[in-house]
Write a protein that holds these residues in place. Structure first.
Motif, short mmCIF file in Angstrom:
data_model
loop_
_atom_site.label_atom_id
_atom_site.label_comp_id
_atom_site.label_asym_id
_atom_site.label_seq_id
_atom_site.Cartn_x
_atom_site.Cartn_y
_atom_site.Cartn_z
N ILE A 152 0.85 -1.20 0.00
CA ILE A 152 0.00 0.00 0.00
C ILE A 152 0.88 1.25 0.00
O ILE A 152 0.65 2.19 -0.76
CB ILE A 152 -0.96 0.01 1.20
CG1 ILE A 152 -1.84 -1.24 1.25
CG2 ILE A 152 -1.80 1.30 1.24
CD1 ILE A 152 -2.73 -1.46 0.07
N GLY A 153 1.90 1.26 0.85
CA GLY A 153 2.80 2.40 0.92
C GLY A 153 3.51 2.67 -0.39
O GLY A 153 3.64 3.82 -0.82
N ALA A 154 3.98 1.61 -1.05
CA ALA A 154 4.67 1.77 -2.33
C ALA A 154 3.73 2.32 -3.39
O ALA A 154 4.10 3.22 -4.16
CB ALA A 154 5.26 0.44 -2.78
N PHE A 155 2.51 1.83 -3.44
CA PHE A 155 1.54 2.31 -4.42
C PHE A 155 1.25 3.79 -4.19
O PHE A 155 1.28 4.60 -5.12
CB PHE A 155 0.25 1.50 -4.35
CG PHE A 155 -0.76 1.90 -5.39
CD1 PHE A 155 -0.71 1.37 -6.66
CD2 PHE A 155 -1.76 2.81 -5.10
CE1 PHE A 155 -1.64 1.74 -7.64
CE2 PHE A 155 -2.69 3.19 -6.05
CZ PHE A 155 -2.63 2.65 -7.32
N LEU A 156 0.98 4.16 -2.94
CA LEU A 156 0.69 5.55 -2.64
C LEU A 156 1.89 6.44 -2.92
O LEU A 156 1.76 7.54 -3.45
CB LEU A 156 0.24 5.69 -1.19
CG LEU A 156 -1.10 5.03 -0.85
CD1 LEU A 156 -1.37 5.13 0.65
CD2 LEU A 156 -2.24 5.61 -1.66
N GLY A 157 3.09 5.95 -2.59
CA GLY A 157 4.29 6.71 -2.85
C GLY A 157 4.51 6.99 -4.33
O GLY A 157 5.02 8.05 -4.70
N ARG A 158 4.12 6.05 -5.17
CA ARG A 158 4.27 6.24 -6.61
C ARG A 158 3.23 7.17 -7.21
O ARG A 158 3.48 7.80 -8.23
CB ARG A 158 4.18 4.88 -7.33
CG ARG A 158 5.39 4.02 -7.19
CD ARG A 158 5.35 2.82 -8.11
NE ARG A 158 4.15 2.00 -8.00
CZ ARG A 158 3.97 1.00 -7.15
NH1 ARG A 158 4.92 0.69 -6.29
NH2 ARG A 158 2.86 0.30 -7.15
N HIS A 159 2.05 7.25 -6.59
CA HIS A 159 0.94 7.92 -7.27
C HIS A 159 0.36 9.14 -6.56
O HIS A 159 -0.52 9.80 -7.14
CB HIS A 159 -0.17 6.90 -7.55
CG HIS A 159 0.30 5.77 -8.39
ND1 HIS A 159 0.67 5.93 -9.71
CD2 HIS A 159 0.53 4.47 -8.09
CE1 HIS A 159 1.09 4.77 -10.19
NE2 HIS A 159 1.00 3.87 -9.23
N LEU A 160 0.82 9.46 -5.37
CA LEU A 160 0.34 10.66 -4.70
C LEU A 160 1.39 11.77 -4.79
O LEU A 160 2.59 11.50 -4.69
CB LEU A 160 0.04 10.38 -3.23
CG LEU A 160 -1.16 9.49 -2.94
CD1 LEU A 160 -1.33 9.32 -1.43
CD2 LEU A 160 -2.44 10.05 -3.54
#
Length: 68
Positions: free
Chosen positions: A53-61
């Protein structure tokens, strides 16, 4: 859109989860969590959950106050 679902979910079947993912536009990611049912993916897999979840958010926020 990040769709995360337990593979053993008896309330939302995998085919329904797959359709949600298929309908989403990019960026999108699908995470099937084996051995987990409908509730609390974090409790079942805290390390992988936080990483994924953290990696996804880090890439897209965007960062606070940031511009694109």
């Amino acid at each position: 859109v990040l769709v995360a679902a337990g593979a053993d979910d008896r309330h939302t079947h995998w085919s329904e989860t797959q359709r949600l993912y298929d309908a989403a536009t990019e960026p999108r990611e699908l995470w099937r969590v084996d051995g987990v049912a409908h509730v609390d993916l974090h409790a079942a897999r805290p390390g992988p959950y936080e990483q994924r979840i953290g990696a996804f958010l880090g890439r897209h926020l965007r960062p606070a106050g940031g511009r694109t």
